[in-house]
Design an enzyme around this catalytic site. Structure first.
Site, PDB file in Angstrom:
ATOM      1  N   SER A  72      -3.090   6.881   0.719  1.00 56.06           N
ATOM      2  CA  SER A  72      -1.722   6.698   1.169  1.00 56.06           C
ATOM      3  C   SER A  72      -0.779   7.644   0.432  1.00 56.06           C
ATOM      4  O   SER A  72      -0.917   8.860   0.527  1.00 56.06           O
ATOM      5  CB  SER A  72      -1.342   5.218   0.979  1.00 56.06           C
ATOM      6  OG  SER A  72      -0.093   4.941   1.532  1.00 56.06           O
ATOM      7  N   HIS A 108      -2.544   7.715   6.055  1.00 60.00           N
ATOM      8  CA  HIS A 108      -2.078   6.847   7.140  1.00 60.00           C
ATOM      9  C   HIS A 108      -0.556   6.917   7.184  1.00 60.00           C
ATOM     10  O   HIS A 108       0.071   7.577   6.362  1.00 60.00           O
ATOM     11  CB  HIS A 108      -2.584   5.407   6.990  1.00 60.00           C
ATOM     12  CG  HIS A 108      -2.047   4.676   5.798  1.00 60.00           C
ATOM     13  ND1 HIS A 108      -2.403   3.389   5.510  1.00 60.00           N
ATOM     14  CD2 HIS A 108      -1.189   5.028   4.810  1.00 60.00           C
ATOM     15  CE1 HIS A 108      -1.785   2.987   4.413  1.00 60.00           C
ATOM     16  NE2 HIS A 108      -1.044   3.978   3.965  1.00 60.00           N
TER      17      HIS A 108
END
Length: 196
Positions: free
Chosen positions: A101, A126
């Site tokens: 992330s 993501h």
């Protein structure tokens, strides 16, 4: 039995006797920085302060940021990324363990050609997430708009720094995409994979 942060001897230039300092303090003096937790305002501000201080102290020596992070808050992560672009010394990023992330966003922010992953490291990208529980409708619309702007910013940076087309990065950010070190190299998030 917890031992706390290990201490190591350090001798300042011009001093005869070494003093004992915690290991991270000693490593910071060698321009080695560590992101080994979730990204939040506290760790982001500490690393930003260190980068700026070390840059002022000597802007000709590179900085090395070791990353093993599950991700974290977007704004503090973007602030850290922006600082990496702002300081004069090149910032090498090294992924050990995982950069997920926001951790992968900081990893890709290292100086191009100076981004490295250890052979068994994992990288995950993501889209940014928000928490919308118990939010009034008007606030919800504002938060969604802000979240879309943040997603656009992150996508633009990944596109610029990996060389991937916008549609590929946008599609990949729709879900959690996990990569090995060699897959992250092929994607353009890192430039090198350390040899085992």
């Amino acid at each position: 039995m917890p031992i706390g942060v290990p201490k190591v001897p350090f001798r300042s230039p011009g001093e005869e006797d070494a003093s004992w300092v915690d290991i991270y303090n000693r490593l910071y003096r060698e321009r080695l920085l560590f992101l080994g937790q979730e990204v939040d305002s506290e760790i982001s501000n500490q690393l930003i302060g260190l980068m700026i201080y070390l840059s002022i102290e000597d802007d000709t020596q590179d900085l090395y940021l070791f990353i093993n992070s599950p991700g974290g808050w977007v704004i503090p992560g973007v602030a850290l990324y922006d600082t990496m672009q702002f300081v004069q010394p090149d910032v090498h990023t090294i992924c050990m363990g995982s950069a997920a992330s926001m951790g992968s966003f900081i990893l890709v922010g290292g100086e191009i050609t100076k981004r490295l992953a250890f052979p068994h490291a994992r990288v995950m990208i993501h889209q940014p997430a928000g928490s919308f529980s118990e939010v009034a409708t008007g606030e919800f619309i504002l938060e969604v708009g802000e979240l879309l702007k943040l997603r656009e910013t992150l996508t633009r940076v990944y596109v610029q720094r990996t060389g991937k087309p916008v549609w590929v990065v946008s599609e990949d950010m729709e879900r959690d995409v996990f990569m090995s070190a060699t897959e992250a190299q092929a994607y353009g998030i890192v430039d090198l994979v350390a040899v085992e």
